[in-house]
Design a protein around this motif. Sequence first.
Motif, PDB file in Angstrom:
ATOM      1  N   PRO A 175       0.848  -1.156   0.464  1.00  0.00           N
ATOM      2  CA  PRO A 175      -0.236  -0.124   0.299  1.00  0.00           C
ATOM      3  C   PRO A 175       0.892   1.114   0.122  1.00  0.00           C
ATOM      4  N   ASN A 176       0.633   2.071  -0.682  1.00  0.00           N
ATOM      5  CA  ASN A 176       1.378   3.315  -0.831  1.00  0.00           C
ATOM      6  C   ASN A 176       0.951   4.188   1.051  1.00  0.00           C
ATOM      7  N   ASP A 177       2.197   4.545   1.383  1.00  0.00           N
ATOM      8  CA  ASP A 177       2.010   4.412   2.285  1.00  0.00           C
ATOM      9  C   ASP A 177       2.399   6.158   2.640  1.00  0.00           C
ATOM     10  N   GLY A 178       2.848   6.907   2.130  1.00  0.00           N
ATOM     11  CA  GLY A 178       2.948   8.055   2.014  1.00  0.00           C
ATOM     12  C   GLY A 178       4.703   8.004   2.073  1.00  0.00           C
ATOM     13  N   SER A 179       5.123   7.127   1.845  1.00  0.00           N
ATOM     14  CA  SER A 179       6.708   6.982   2.404  1.00  0.00           C
ATOM     15  C   SER A 179       7.653   7.561   1.784  1.00  0.00           C
ATOM     16  N   ASP A 180       6.681   7.289   0.307  1.00  0.00           N
ATOM     17  CA  ASP A 180       7.299   7.721  -1.196  1.00  0.00           C
ATOM     18  C   ASP A 180       7.175   9.266  -1.668  1.00  0.00           C
ATOM     19  N   PRO A 181       7.563  10.340  -1.602  1.00  0.00           N
ATOM     20  CA  PRO A 181       7.037  11.403  -1.634  1.00  0.00           C
ATOM     21  C   PRO A 181       6.660  11.359  -3.587  1.00  0.00           C
ATOM     22  N   LYS A 182       7.141  10.468  -4.509  1.00  0.00           N
ATOM     23  CA  LYS A 182       7.355  10.436  -5.431  1.00  0.00           C
ATOM     24  C   LYS A 182       6.570   9.165  -6.613  1.00  0.00           C
ATOM     25  N   ARG A 183       5.867   8.512  -5.458  1.00  0.00           N
ATOM     26  CA  ARG A 183       4.162   7.427  -6.005  1.00  0.00           C
ATOM     27  C   ARG A 183       3.541   8.408  -5.351  1.00  0.00           C
ATOM     28  N   LEU A 184       2.579   8.435  -6.439  1.00  0.00           N
ATOM     29  CA  LEU A 184       1.136   9.099  -6.584  1.00  0.00           C
ATOM     30  C   LEU A 184       0.469   8.230  -6.076  1.00  0.00           C
ATOM     31  N   GLY A 185      -0.698   8.810  -5.769  1.00  0.00           N
ATOM     32  CA  GLY A 185      -2.089   8.474  -5.896  1.00  0.00           C
ATOM     33  C   GLY A 185      -2.744   8.582  -4.681  1.00  0.00           C
ATOM     34  N   ILE A 186      -3.305   7.315  -3.745  1.00  0.00           N
ATOM     35  CA  ILE A 186      -4.101   7.483  -2.296  1.00  0.00           C
ATOM     36  C   ILE A 186      -2.933   6.989  -1.962  1.00  0.00           C
ATOM     37  N   VAL A 187      -3.000   7.550  -0.532  1.00  0.00           N
ATOM     38  CA  VAL A 187      -1.863   7.498   0.130  1.00  0.00           C
ATOM     39  C   VAL A 187      -2.697   6.970   1.456  1.00  0.00           C
ATOM     40  N   HIS A 188      -2.611   5.414   1.876  1.00  0.00           N
ATOM     41  CA  HIS A 188      -3.076   4.998   3.191  1.00  0.00           C
ATOM     42  C   HIS A 188      -2.091   4.959   4.552  1.00  0.00           C
ATOM     43  N   ASP A 189      -1.687   6.029   5.117  1.00  0.00           N
ATOM     44  CA  ASP A 189      -0.757   6.129   5.859  1.00  0.00           C
ATOM     45  C   ASP A 189      -1.136   5.860   7.819  1.00  0.00           C
ATOM     46  N   ALA A 190      -0.618   6.425   8.558  1.00  0.00           N
ATOM     47  CA  ALA A 190      -1.036   6.266   9.890  1.00  0.00           C
ATOM     48  C   ALA A 190      -2.431   7.038  10.172  1.00  0.00           C
ATOM     49  N   GLY A 191      -3.101   7.523   9.373  1.00  0.00           N
ATOM     50  CA  GLY A 191      -4.309   8.586   9.692  1.00  0.00           C
ATOM     51  C   GLY A 191      -5.245   8.410   9.444  1.00  0.00           C
ATOM     52  N   VAL A 192      -5.099   6.874   8.289  1.00  0.00           N
ATOM     53  CA  VAL A 192      -6.920   6.147   7.959  1.00  0.00           C
ATOM     54  C   VAL A 192      -7.165   5.193   9.066  1.00  0.00           C
TER      55      VAL A 192
END
Length: 193
Positions: free
Chosen positions: A116-133
């Motif tokens: 899942p895109n956890d936001g750790s890679d700023p170059k990876r576009l799309g929906i981010v599922h980080d610790a806030g979800v």
Amino acid sequence: MTFGAALPRHRQQLTWMPIPIAVLSAGLLINAAATVWDLLHFKELFNYGSSMNGATAYLLEGAFAYLRLGVTAVLVPILWIAARRARVAGSRSPGIIGPVCGLLAAYGVVGALAAPNDGSDPKRLGIVHDAGVPSWISATDAAAPYAVLIGAGGAMLLVLLAIITWVRTSFRGVPDVGVSTGSEAHSTDDVMP
């Protein structure tokens, strides 16, 4: 109580089809629930990046999310009806279930392998599922692809086993008759898939 004629062996194997289809449907529906949540919070979850590619990714990701929902809404009832009819002599349901579940199994593999895109890679576009979800979203990311893979793989395996049984009995000339189920009449013209 009236008992019908015996089902062929390959049709008896297909009586288990609703089980993997139920697992597959659960994975698809759980994923659909997460997709709905994503769409409701789309703008705040999306990583646009710093280029025009972010706008394109935004449109593509949104379109793909709606496509997933549409495909799920169509496939789940079709697969469930096909699974219930798979054991009926002469039914072509296995011919529907096999190819569809092949595609869904591939989709499950991709989902299981792609982190899942956890936001750790700023170059990876799309929906981010980080610790806030919410925690159930994170659980969905982990479980849904495997449920789809296991369910679709199990359904494909049952279809394959039924085809092998049907081919073996057809070429050997062995009567392909099992036990009576009490509900389905056996047809001597039963075909596969």
